[in-house]
Structures are given as structure tokens and as C-alpha cells.
Write a protein that holds these residues in place. Structure first.
Motif, mmCIF file in Angstrom:
data_model
loop_
_atom_site.group_PDB
_atom_site.id
_atom_site.type_symbol
_atom_site.label_atom_id
_atom_site.label_comp_id
_atom_site.label_asym_id
_atom_site.label_seq_id
_atom_site.Cartn_x
_atom_site.Cartn_y
_atom_site.Cartn_z
ATOM 1 N N UNK A 112 15.649 -0.079 -4.847
ATOM 2 C CA UNK A 112 15.356 0.080 -4.010
ATOM 3 C C UNK A 112 15.725 1.692 -3.518
ATOM 4 N N UNK A 113 14.986 2.186 -3.884
ATOM 5 C CA UNK A 113 16.279 3.191 -3.543
ATOM 6 C C UNK A 113 16.076 4.087 -2.342
ATOM 7 N N UNK A 114 15.051 3.840 -1.964
ATOM 8 C CA UNK A 114 14.783 4.502 -0.280
ATOM 9 C C UNK A 114 16.029 3.633 0.540
ATOM 10 N N UNK A 115 16.769 3.113 0.302
ATOM 11 C CA UNK A 115 17.587 2.741 1.215
ATOM 12 C C UNK A 115 18.723 4.149 0.494
ATOM 13 N N UNK B 277 0.727 -1.109 0.155
ATOM 14 C CA UNK B 277 -0.277 0.249 0.362
ATOM 15 C C UNK B 277 0.755 1.132 -0.583
ATOM 16 N N UNK B 278 2.511 0.914 0.396
ATOM 17 C CA UNK B 278 3.373 2.123 0.361
ATOM 18 C C UNK B 278 3.122 3.048 -1.009
ATOM 19 N N UNK B 279 2.523 2.173 -2.545
ATOM 20 C CA UNK B 279 2.614 3.191 -3.366
ATOM 21 C C UNK B 279 1.179 2.645 -4.101
ATOM 22 N N UNK B 280 0.098 3.896 -4.189
ATOM 23 C CA UNK B 280 -1.413 3.715 -3.631
ATOM 24 C C UNK B 280 -2.075 3.312 -5.178
ATOM 25 N N UNK B 281 -1.107 2.960 -6.402
ATOM 26 C CA UNK B 281 -2.380 2.723 -7.391
ATOM 27 C C UNK B 281 -3.275 1.502 -7.279
ATOM 28 N N UNK C 297 12.518 -4.757 12.149
ATOM 29 C CA UNK C 297 13.771 -3.985 10.689
ATOM 30 C C UNK C 297 12.808 -3.874 9.609
ATOM 31 N N UNK C 298 13.385 -2.707 8.760
ATOM 32 C CA UNK C 298 13.036 -2.853 7.995
ATOM 33 C C UNK C 298 13.515 -2.504 6.441
ATOM 34 N N UNK D 141 23.299 7.227 6.884
ATOM 35 C CA UNK D 141 23.877 5.553 7.075
ATOM 36 C C UNK D 141 22.163 5.630 7.090
ATOM 37 N N UNK D 142 21.845 4.380 6.750
ATOM 38 C CA UNK D 142 20.458 2.987 7.536
ATOM 39 C C UNK D 142 20.099 3.392 8.699
#
Ligand SMILES: Cc1cc2nc3c(=O)[nH]c(=O)nc-3n(C[C@H](O)[C@H](O)[C@H](O)COP(=O)(O)OP(=O)(O)OC[C@H]3O[C@@H](n4cnc5c(N)ncnc54)[C@H](O)[C@@H]3O)c2cc1C
Length: 478
Positions: A187-190, A63-67, A106-107, A199-200
Motif C-alpha cells: 500500500x505505497x499510497x499511504x 479500476x484504479x490500475x487500468x490494465x 474510509x479509504x 499524515x493520513x
């Protein structure tokens, strides 16, 4: 005169394109969806087997991406939406002969809390120490060359976090080799966490602080709803609803497009049976390797670039048992297996725990995954071999000795596009070439994300571009 748009492929991307076009053009455009198979939906296949609901392909969307969620609501499927189990959310990792819970919070590979990692028996003490050192590792320069998932995780969190967490969980989603998988394209979020916070661990700490501040001000504590959704009758309800809502005559099943050519300012499509179709715009929503021969004569370099997107085969095996035959507590979504364990399955979803109503009360439905990069031979087998292999592995990993009450296997031949290093640049080149052909568009899992929400977005975007082109053509001809 009514303009025609032909969409090739009735997977979720093609159907979403047709639905968008139908809504946007309000009857001004004649839309045709040509599908080689006998059913719409592509890789989305849900089946009822007695009281079990089996998903042969995808089982949920994020659901993170709503489409996807938005599309379900648009289609009137809101009441059928089914959130994933919020109480039993643990993911297990098979390591050194047993299942270990992934440390809480953990993410994917980024730990939100220190204590669960310290307490975890999944990681060795040197491995935990190395993960903790991530805090002191400086970020890479913004102009540094693109990194693979493996290079990034090894550099920031160490080899053990790569082997035991990142490879089975993150590369596993794409059925990919972590040494070749592009982090930027998957995973561009990282990367963003590293760029923005250094850093993470630093990024996770500032996220926690923001959540606490928000909670203190009476706001919600962030993401506290289900992460995954499906539909009560399976994901196919979404593609079925799309197909039913298309105007009669739009969907043509059991027909394939062989080639696309320019003719008198329009496109001429040659079908498998030699028939010709004419179109003002064409959206190719078939896999990249299927799109390549269609455009070979039109644009050979484009075809070559499309072929450069590699696909791998995977397989799923759904098995049902009596609850009493399973020794495990089944308090999570399932488990993943690191490559270093050298087993012949990659993961197992506990389908009837993840979503309710997938099996009767006293029964359990499990779904085993096989294949992917480097292990395609394990997926490219007959149904009986796939079932046998899955059963042998479940005996070792979960101690299940019983004969299954139901067994359904499916080999997905060349189904998973590989977003390898250089993927973003390759897609840019593909799109540059496609842009030379006015009225030609691409959609689907090969380009900007393979998840269902990404595929829906790509279909909608292609439809919006086709609608705009037709609108411009109409204005010019007036
Ligand atoms: C086993 C498995 C599990 C997955 N799990 C998830 C999950 O849980 N969540 C998630 O978000 N994603 C998941 N995915 C990914 C997701 O399902 C796919 O990326 C997505 O469904 C692809 O949609 P698409 O429309 O791009 O392509 P497809 O579904 O492949 O549709 C393309 C269509 O084009 C047709 N076609 C091909 N050539 C021609 C031709 N010449 N003429 C006419 N038609 C043609 C094909 O028959 C097909 O129907 C999973 C994928 C697999 C394989």
C-alpha cells in the motif's frame, strides 16, 4: 528463421504475455504457452451452478490500475463488463458479537470525514481519540527503515485502528500477517500520503478540498464510478477470451516444464515427460516456488531467492440461500473479521449484492474466506469440512440457520504470495540475477503486485522485453 518464445504458465500473467507477444510480433515470433493444468486461467475459475455464478478464485478487479479494464476492452468484452453495486457499498466489521458498518468515507484505514468515525460503534472512544491524534504525529524521516503495515498503522492511528480496520481489511487482501507485511510493497499510497502531506488525515483533508474545488469549477467529484469490475459471465470470460484468441497450437495444456538450461545460445526446456523444447526467450509466469526448481541448475542463487517468497493457503466457500432465510439487511459488499475475534473465517462477501446476476432474484449467494498467514490449517481441508466450518460461522455472525441450496468449496494451496518486509529488495535481487540470463523473464503475482491488473501488467512488460530482445537478435543476424 522464426524465433520461439516459450511462456510457462497460463494464468492471467502468462496469457497476457502471450497475447501481447502475438500482437507485437505480428507472426514473426512463434509463441508457446505451456500449462500444467488442464484449463487456462490459473486462479481465475468461474463456474455456473444452475442459476448461480460461482467464482472459486478472484471475483473482481480494481479500476484504479487500468490494465485489466483495458485488456477487457481490447478483447471486445466491453459489453460484458459489470461494475460493482454503487448503492449498497458498506463493508461491515464483526466485533464484540455483532456486525458494525465501517465508518462512511474510509479509504481503507484513512478516514475522510470526522463525524462518521465519531458516530461509529465499531471503535471505542479512546480508539477514536487516538485516531484523531494522527493529525499531530510528525512524519517519519524519509531514510527511516522499512515498516510493516502493523508498525505504520500502530504508529499513526493506534492499536485499535490496526486491529479492527487495517488487519482485517488490508492484511486480509493479501491473506497476510500485518506484522510481516511490507507497507511499501502493498500500500505505497499511504507512505506517499505521509511523505507528501505529513499524515493520513492531512492528506484526506487536502484531497477533499481538491475535490470541492474541482466540483465548484464544474468538474467531476472524483471517483464516482464503480471501484470493482467483473464480467457478466464471471472473470473467466477474460482468460477464456485470451485463450481463444491465441493462434492455434500456441496453448499446450496438461504439460509441465521441469528445467530450463542454456544450450548453444538458446534455452533448452525439459518437460515432465522428458521431451525437450528449444526457445530463444522464456517467460516464467508460474508461481515463484514453481519457478525455483526450473532454474535450479541454471542459477542456484536465483532459485534460492525465488524460494524465499513465501506463499500461504486460503480457501473460499460459496453458499446460496433463500433471501428470506437471511436476517441481515444485506446492504453492502460483506464483512471482515479481526484476528482478535478468534473466529475461524476471515471474511464473507455478499457476492450477489456486490454484483448483479450472481443468483436468482429471491436467492442470495455468499462467499466465505478461510485461512491465510497463521491460519493455513483452516484452509487446507476437504470440501465437506470447509463447508461445515463456513456454515457454523455464518450461523454465529449472520444468524443463518438454514441448509444452503448450493455449497461449493475450494482450497487454494499456497496461492497467496506474501509481500513481507524486504520484499522490494528481494525482488530487485531476483531481477538482477534474471538479467544475467539474456532472454529469460519473470511475470506473475509474486513480484510487483498480486492483483489481476498487476499480473496483466507484469505479463505485458515481460512480453515487451522478449519482443525487444528478439528484434535485436534479428538485427544482429542480418
Ligand atoms: C482466493 C483468491 C481470491 C482472489 N481474489 C482476487 C480478486 O478479487 N481480485 C484480484 O485482483 N486478485 C485476486 N486474487 C489474486 C489473483 O487472482 C492472482 O494473484 C492471479 O490470478 C495470479 O495470476 P498468475 O498468472 O500470476 O498466476 P496463476 O493464476 O497461479 O497461474 C500460474 C500458472 O502456472 C502454472 N504452472 C505452475 N507450474 C508450472 C510448470 N512447471 N509448468 C507449466 N505450468 C505451470 C499453474 O498451473 C498456473 O495455471 C485472489 C487470489 C486468490 C487465491
Amino acid at each position: 528463421m522464426q524465433k520461439t518464445v516459450v511462456i510457462i504458465g497460463a494464468g492471467i500473467a502468462g496469457l497476457a504475455a502471450a497475447w501481447t507477444l502475438q500482437n507485437k510480433s505480428r507472426g514473426a515470433v512463434r509463441c508457446l504457452v505451456i500449462e500444467r493444468g488442464l484449463h487456462p486461467g490459473g486462479k481465475i475459475v468461474s463456474e455456473r451452478h444452475d442459476d448461480y455464478l460461482v467464482e472459486r478464485g478472484p471475483d473482481s478487479f480494481i479500476v484504479q490500475k487500468p490494465d485489466a479494464l483495458e485488456l477487457c476492452r481490447e478483447l471486445g468484452l466491453e459489453e460484458r463488463l459489470l461494475g460493482s453495486n454503487m448503492e449498497k457499498r458498506t463493508t461491515y466489521v464483526w466485533s464484540r458479537g455483532r456486525l458494525h458498518p465501517l465508518p462512511e468515507g474510509m479509504m481503507l484505514v484513512a478516514p475522510a470525514k470526522v463525524m462518521p468515525v465519531l458516530r461509529s460503534r465499531l471503535l471505542s472512544w479512546p480508539g477514536k481519540l487516538r485516531m484523531g491524534m494522527e493529525y499531530f504525529i510528525p512524519p517519519r524521516k524519509p531514510d527511516a527503515p522499512e515498516e510493516s503495515l502493523a508498525a505504520f498503522v500502530r504508529r499513526r492511528l493506534g492499536q485499535e485502528a490496526l486491529e479492527k480496520i487495517a488487519t482485517p481489511l488490508m492484511a486480509g487482501i493479501h491473506a497476510a500477517d500485518p506484522e510481516r507485511l511490507s507497507l511499501q510493497s502493498t500500500f505505497p499510497v499511504f507512505l506517499e500520503m505521509e511523505r507528501k502531506h505529513g499524515g493520513l488525515l492531512r492528506a484526506m483533508r487536502s484531497r477533499r478540498q481538491a475535490q470541492k474545488k474541482n466540483a465548484a469549477q464544474g468538474g467531476r467529484r472524483g471517483a464516482d464510478g464503480p471501484m470493482f469490475y467483473s464480467l457478466s459471465g464471471g472473470l473467466q470470460q477474460m482468460t477464456d477470451a485470451l485463450a481463444v484468441r491465441l493462434k492455434p497450437g500456441t496453448l499446450r495444456l496438461g504439460e509441465s516444464v521441469e528445467t530450463i538450461a542454456h544450450q548453444d545460445g538458446r534455452y533448452q526446456l525439459t518437460m515432465g515427460d522428458g521431451q525437450k523444447l528449444h526457445a530463444d526467450a522464456v517467460i516464467v509466469a508460474a508461481p515463484a516456488y514453481a519457478a525455483a526448481p526450473m532454474v535450479q541448475a541454471l542459477d542456484a542463487p536465483l532459485a534460492e531467492k525465488l524460494r524465499a517468497i513465501r506463499y500461504v493457503s486460503t480457501a473460499t466457500v460459496s453458499l446460496a440461500y433463500r433471501r428470506s432465510e437471511i436476517p441481515h439487511a444485506l446492504d453492502g459488499y460483506g464483512f471482515v473479521i479481526p484476528r482478535t475475534e478468534h473466529r475461524s473465517i476471515t471474511a464473507c462477501s455478499w457476492s450477489s449484492v456486490k454484483f448483479r446476476d450472481r443468483a436468482p432474484e429471491d436467492r442470495v449467494l455468499l462467499r466465505v474466506f478461510l485461512g491465510g498467514a497463521g491460519a493455513e490449517h483452516l484452509a487446507e481441508q476437504g470440501e465437506a469440512e470447509l463447508i461445515d466450518r463456513a456454515r457454523v460461522e455464518l450461523r454465529t455472525t449472520m444468524g443463518i440457520a438454514a441448509h444452503p441450496l448450493l455449497a461449493v468449496a475450494h482450497c487454494w494451496w499456497k496461492a497467496n504470495p506474501q509481500y513481507e518486509l524486504g520484499h522490494a529488495a528481494l525482488v530487485e535481487e531476483i531481477e538482477h540475477r534474471v538479467a544475467q540470463h539474456d532472454g529469460l523473464y519473470l511475470a506473475g503475482a509474486a513480484y510487483h503486485g498480486a492483483g489481476i491488473p498487476d499480473c496483466i501488467r507484469s505479463g505485458k512488460d515481460a512480453a515487451a522485453m522478449a519482443a525487444e530482445k528478439i528484434q535485436i537478435d534479428r538485427c544482429v543476424s542480418l
